[in-house]
Design an enzyme around this catalytic site. Structure first.
Site, PDB file in Angstrom:
ATOM      1  CB  THR A  84     -31.053 -44.713  44.952  1.00 39.32           C
ATOM      2  OG1 THR A  84     -31.316 -43.344  45.252  1.00 39.32           O
ATOM      3  CG2 THR A  84     -29.985 -44.754  43.893  1.00 39.32           C
ATOM      4  CB  CYS A 198     -37.191 -42.015  49.373  1.00 38.19           C
ATOM      5  SG  CYS A 198     -35.590 -42.383  50.124  1.00 38.19           S
TER       6      CYS A 198
END
Length: 242
Positions: A84, A198
């Site tokens: 992430t 992202c």
């Protein structure tokens, strides 16, 4: 001999599943035959992490992920990947607590930008990543690359789409159009390329299929490529705080 890579995943599991596929496909392409990546994954409950993000309790999030990383080390992992972008805010603490060298997503992305000759790029990501310094600061200080982000209202909608749609496996045409407009506007502001910063964005906006005014850089794929190099005996990485 292939190394063993530990992955902190589940943030969200949608993008972690995609990363897992990229890592195995990449190793198979390099080695052929029945080869696949030597991986250990600790997939956390994203709902717990998201509450800590919203409340600003990054220390608790770092402790949780650091303990999970230490568990991966105990299981035999020799290196670590945080699957992430946003949780790279606590990358240095996680690296320290886990005792494992960490492959940093900003460095992997920066290498691709520099190879393309880009020194000014747009960034689409969660509001945490776009607005706080941990991503933009590292990109500027370590790599000399300036990052542009959308205006506040657009940042909020980019963030909403990630958490309410992409993290839940929902791909909505109107949201794809919104992201395309954001890319175009960043290019008009002077971005020479745009980072999909992202890990879920690539599930909707695929650089290989998009007709874009500037190149798109998929941080997930670049992170995976860097990890594959490491798995197969390539580059070693300095501590995140170095």
């Amino acid at each position: 001999m292939m190394k063993t890579l530990g992955i902190l995943g589940g943030m969200s599991w949608e993008s972690s599943a995609h990363l897992y596929k990229l890592l195995n496909q990449g190793v198979a392409a390099r080695l052929g035959g029945l080869h696949s990546a030597d991986l250990l994954m600790r997939s956390v409950d994203f709902a717990t992490i998201e509450v800590l993000q919203r409340s600003g309790d990054w220390a608790a999030a770092a402790a949780l992920l650091g303990a999970a990383g230490a568990g991966l080390k105990a299981g035999g992992a020799q290196g670590l990947l945080i699957a992430t972008n946003t949780m790279h805010k606590v990358a240095d603490e996680v690296e320290r607590l886990s005792g494992l060298p960490l492959i940093h997503i900003v460095d992997a992305t920066a290498d691709a930008l520099k190879a393309a000759g880009i020194r000014r790029a747009g960034l689409l990501a969660t509001a945490y990543t776009m607005e706080q310094d941990f991503y933009r600061g590292r990109m500027a200080q370590r790599h000399g690359i300036e990052l542009l982000v959308p205006p506040a209202a657009q940042r909020a909608e980019v963030h909403r789409i990630i958490f309410e749609e992409l993290c839940r496996g929902r791909i909505i045409d109107a949201s794809l159009g919104y992201y395309r407009d954001a890319v175009r506007q960043l290019a008009e502001q002077g971005a020479e390329g745009v980072i999909l910063g992202c890990t879920e964005i690539c599930l909707m906006l695929d650089p290989a299929k998009e007709i874009s005014p500037v190149p798109l850089f998929d941080g997930t794929a670049l992170h995976a490529q860097c990890a594959i190099d490491w798995l197969l005996g390539g580059t070693t990485f300095p501590p995140t705080g170095a």
